[in-house]
Design a protein around this motif. Structure first.
Motif, short mmCIF file in Angstrom:
data_model
loop_
_atom_site.label_atom_id
_atom_site.label_comp_id
_atom_site.label_asym_id
_atom_site.label_seq_id
_atom_site.Cartn_x
_atom_site.Cartn_y
_atom_site.Cartn_z
N THR A 391 0.84 -1.20 0.00
CA THR A 391 0.00 0.00 0.00
C THR A 391 0.87 1.25 0.00
N LEU A 392 1.91 1.21 0.82
CA LEU A 392 2.81 2.37 0.90
C LEU A 392 3.52 2.59 -0.44
N LEU A 393 4.09 1.52 -0.98
CA LEU A 393 4.86 1.65 -2.23
C LEU A 393 3.99 2.11 -3.39
N CYS A 394 2.75 1.67 -3.41
CA CYS A 394 1.86 2.06 -4.51
C CYS A 394 1.57 3.56 -4.48
N ALA A 395 1.67 4.17 -3.30
CA ALA A 395 1.33 5.59 -3.19
C ALA A 395 2.52 6.47 -3.56
N LEU A 396 3.72 5.90 -3.65
CA LEU A 396 4.90 6.73 -3.83
C LEU A 396 5.15 7.23 -5.27
N PRO A 397 4.95 6.41 -6.30
CA PRO A 397 5.37 6.86 -7.64
C PRO A 397 4.80 8.21 -8.06
N VAL A 398 3.60 8.57 -7.59
CA VAL A 398 3.02 9.84 -8.01
C VAL A 398 3.87 11.02 -7.53
N GLY A 399 4.68 10.78 -6.49
CA GLY A 399 5.53 11.85 -5.98
C GLY A 399 6.83 12.01 -6.74
N VAL A 400 7.04 11.19 -7.77
CA VAL A 400 8.28 11.26 -8.52
C VAL A 400 8.01 11.79 -9.93
#
Lengths: 558, 335
Positions: A391-400
């Motif tokens: 869940t955490l990892l899925c939320a991260l790419p949008v921040g890159v």
């Protein structure tokens, strides 16, 4: 027992044991999770690592120190901040007018306005810069007709192009914020005697606080990380996106590139964080069964909004349309007879990159839908730390930002000595890069679809004797069919038009369509660039139209 | 075939959801789990279904421990409040689903589906989709689907709560008929005591994770053992020992051993006899017309008393009445 039963329990075939199931469910999680680790977490690790790897050898902060005396980077940062701030301000203002006009007024032409707002999404961002040049540039139609040639290359052109590019996304966020309001609050205020202005100040604005903030950061981020417009209309006005490209691709200063890339993570990460906080706050305030306010006709107000919104929409349509038109004109704007010869593109690799882009986008869409579906399914069904990690990892790419992602891929995969180095220069890697670029948006959509599956239905399957396979086949797949198609279409369309991530990954053998448009424009073949853009827009537009028909038909069926 | 539950416990993040649950469901018995929301009745049903694992205790079906048996292998049928039909399958496909999973022959499935469609009176709806049915019809399909696999136990999780009052009444009767004719042991969760009284052979009244009382509907209504059951099973007057000592000492003689001074007498309103009498000690303070009866509030010996009288009885506010209470109508409840 009643004689009516056709199947005594003892004669029922034994069902597969629960242990087989657990294994399958874990596979559903670990397959997409492994992809996420390899194609997102690892490259991000590499970029962080590279920022400490000194050119003179050894590990240290030399790259960060070098940044201080690289005047080009500082100028680019100042310019980026100036463009970013101006674009954000203008976009928020216009975005608010658009969103309010669409959600809270009865202005005529709402269909046209919302349709025009989808146009910039269907094209590479630099098409807007291209269109502006055809109108206002040195060889623009305005200059030819009126003899007036504004200085469009540089700051002003960049701001206009970025506003047009960012506006649809800002409007989307602000419209959602306006829709989240509750009509009962307005009714109550009305009954209590509040004037429309007071209602706006006391209910509308506070309700949009987070929407505005979130839109501001999204706009700022896409502006300072956008690559296409900076190249096409930026002229000598260097910004961070172009500077980082020069440092890495031109001067091979990878360390500096990594440092700037990491710095670019800041605003994006901030915007993601604000969105999360907003989502939590809003979740608490939203009453059950909130009904969005229904606007009542109001002649003066509707008229003013119609003039502003329809006017601006026409401008957006004009900028995009002029690109299409210019592709068919012999010599814009001097010899206006129609021709198809610009479509005979032989320079810059010709149409090869269009086919590559199609193939890469199809790959990204197919792989993406499969991985995202399994991920969403597993996240919903499983508990424990692997699920929380996912869940955490899925939320991260949008921040890159795409630019940073592309850069990180160079660091991670341009490594012939490492096993995954073989992927470098392959269509598969481009597809994975594009997938990771838009991973979070796809995941959120998929999760929304999966959450719509009633828990009771899942439990009914369990009690009736079904396992993970039956759950997937009989409950989840039918329930999220439309979601799967829309995620696939989203990934395909984004992958077709994105430039900032793939610019670092293309090779002379393997180029993407949006890159070709940029190269054609750089080489002075603007008409061919326009023709090529038209081809991209035709493909993406068709997919968007197909998707629209599909979803409306699915909605009509219920 | 009987279901045996022994000493079941379940906690949710430190909150006790089920506490010392002991219960036996006999073959062909219809048992209702009754209680307010949060009393643990749904948790108990989900534990029995295998959708939730209890922390302690055991559940046995015909002597076999179910702890290691996942929901899908228990062979039960379940009906939820709503949203549990496959929207993309026809009514017939929905009903036949459990049999298809078990790999039954299609001719056999078709026959069984036809049979069940008759049972739930939806014979002409076989090819419809759930979206084309009313809420009541959807629940009938859900019931048929649960029955199709010949369940050893039928679990009903508030199956009628989402329906309109009229449809609910109708389906209630049908559910009872079907259950009686098939003789499948059935466990239903509900928060509606009327529903429980109409349907159940036995009611299990639950509160805060504990079983307060188990018994036939008449017993729970007329002879509640705790204040909670007395309150939950209907309107009533709870007369404290202190008050009885002054106002109606003759009722104290009926107090069984083991009921402390904190106990009380439960007196149902229809057992309060009222006579117009200018010298009576009671005075009518308010009344509500309920159609077939009148609910009367009166002031009697310093406390408020609730009574129910035939609708045609004429009372005005302020009327003096004589109050008659028969000790045989009184039930003693614990604190």
């Amino acid at each position: 027992m009643s004689a009516g039963f056709a199947l005594p329990a003892s004669r029922l075939p034994r069902l597969a044991s629960a242990m087989d199931d657990r294994w399958l469910l874990n596979a559903c999680l670990w397959l997409p999770l492994a992809a996420l680790l390899l194609f997102f977490v690892m490259p991000m690790g590499f970029i962080a690592w590279r920022s400490f790897m000194q050119e003179a050898g050894g590990i240290g902060l030399a790259n960060y120190a070098a940044l201080l005396d690289t005047p080009g980077v500082w100028r680019a940062t100042r310019n980026s901040l100036a463009v970013g701030a101006s674009t954000t301000l203008v976009t928020l203002l216009l975005g608010f007018v658009f969103a309010y006009g669409l959600e809270r007024t009865c202005m005529p032409g709402r269909r046209f306005v919302s349709l025009s707002l989808t146009l910039p999404m269907l094209a590479p961002s630099l098409v807007l810069g291209l269109g502006l040049i055809f109108i206002l540039g040195r060889n623009g139609i305005v200059g030819k007709v009126f003899g007036f040639r504004p200085e469009i290359y540089g700051f002003h052109g960049l701001v206009i192009a970025n506003v047009l590019y960012a506006l649809p996304q800002a409007v989307m966020i602000l419209r959602a914020a306006l829709r989240g309001a509750d009509a009962r609050q307005y009714d109550a205020a009305e009954v209590l005697g509040a004037t429309p202005w007071r209602q706006f100040r006391d209910i509308t604005l506070p309700g949009m606080r987070y929407g505005l903030l979130s839109a501001a950061f999204v706009v700022f981020t896409i502006t300072i990380t956008d690559f296409g417009n900076a190249v096409v209309i930026g002229g000598d006005y260097t910004v961070l996106a172009t500077e980082i490209y020069n440092q890495v691709s031109g001067q091979m200063r990878f360390g500096i590139g990594a440092v700037v890339g990491l710095l670019l993570l800041l605003p994006a990460a901030l915007s993601v964080w604000i969105e999360r906080v907003a989502a939590q706050r809003q979740a608490g305030s939203g009453a059950d069964g909130a009904q969005a306010p229904v606007p009542q006709p109001h002649r003066l107000r509707d008229g003013i909004y119609a003039i502003v919104c329809v006017g601006l929409s026409t401008l957006i349509v004009a900028v995009v349309a002029i690109v299409v038109v210019a592709g068919f004109i012999r010599l814009w704007p001097y010899r206006l007879d129609l021709t198809l010869r610009h479509y005979d593109i032989t320079v810059s690799g010709g149409y090869a990159s269009l086919w590559t882009a199609l193939w890469v986008s199809l790959l990204a869409a197919t792989l993406g839908v499969a991985l995202l579906f399994l991920m969403a399914f597993a996240v919903r069904r499983l508990t424990g730390w692997p699920q929380r990690l996912a869940t955490l990892l899925c939320a991260l790419p949008v921040g890159v930002p795409g630019l940073v992602l592309g850069l990180s891929y160079v660091f991670a995969f341009n490594q012939p000595q490492l096993p995954w180095g073989v992927l470098y220069g392959s269509a598969f890697l481009l597809a994975m890069c594009n997938l990771m670029h838009y991973y979070t948006q796809g995941y959120v959509t998929m999760m929304t679809g999966v959450r719509g599956v009633p828990v009771q239905l899942e439990e009914a399957v369990g009690v009736l004797g079904g396992g993970v396979l039956q759950l997937l086949r009989d409950v989840y797949l039918p329930a999220v069919r439309v979601t799967l198609w829309s995620v696939a279409a989203f990934l395909f369309m984004r992958s077709m038009v994105t430039l900032s991530a793939v610019i670092f990954l293309i090779t002379p053998m393997l180029s993407m369509a949006a890159v070709t448009v940029m190269r054609l424009d750089e080489a002075g073949f603007t008409a061919q660039a326009a023709a090529f853009s038209t081809c991209i827009m035709a493909v993406v537009g068709s997919v968007a139209l197909l998707m629209h028909v599909l979803t409306t038909r699915a909605a009509a069926r219920g | 075939m009987s279901l045996d539950i022994r000493n079941l416990h379940k906690n949710f993040a430190g909150q006790v959801a089920l506490d010392r649950i002991n219960l036996r469901i006999e073959a062909s018995e219809f048992v209702c789990l009754l209680g307010p929301s949060g009393c643990g009745k749904t948790t108990l049903l989900r534990c029995i279904a295998g959708l939730l694992a209890p922390d302690r205790g055991e559940i046995r079906l015909a002597g076999r421990d179910l702890a290691a048996v996942p929901a899908r292998e228990r062979g039960f049928g379940i009906v939820f409040q709503s949203y549990s039909l496959f929207p993309h399958m026809t009514v017939a496909e929905n009903i036949g689903y459990g049999l298809r999973i078990r790999g039954a022959e299609s001719s056999r499935i078709a026959a069984r589906v036809r049979e069940l469609l008759d049972t739930v009176k939806l014979a002409s709806y076989a090819e419809r989709y759930p979206g084309q049915l009313s809420g009541g019809q959807q629940q009938r399909v859900a019931i048929a689907r649960a029955l199709a696999v010949d369940p050893q136990l039928l679990l009903l999780d508030e199956p009628l709560s989402a329906l309109d009052a009229r449809v609910r009444d109708e389906l209630r009767g049908e559910l009872r008929d079907v259950q009686r004719s098939l003789g499948i042991p059935t466990l239903m969760v509900t928060h509606d005591q009327d529903e429980a009284m109409v349907l159940a052979d036995r009611i299990v009244c639950m509160n805060r994770g504990l079983i307060e009382q188990v018994g036939p509907p008449e017993e729970l209504y007329a002879r509640p053992r705790t204040r909670f059951v007395a309150d939950f099973m209907g309107h009533g007057n709870l007369l404290s020992v202190d008050w009885l000592q002054d106002a109606a000492p003759w009722l104290l003689d009926t107090r069984p051993a083991g009921i402390s001074d904190a106990g009380a007498v439960c007196l149902r309103p229809e057992h309060v006899g009222l006579q117009c009498d200018a010298l009576g000690e009671g005075q009518v303070t308010d009344f509500t017309f309920m159609g077939n009866f009148k609910r009367v509030q009166l002031d009697w010996k310093g406390r408020n008393l609730l009574a129910e009288v035939p609708a045609r009885t004429r009372f005005e506010r302020g009327d003096r009445v004589r109050v008659d209470i028969d000790a045989r109508d009184c039930a003693w409840v614990e604190a």
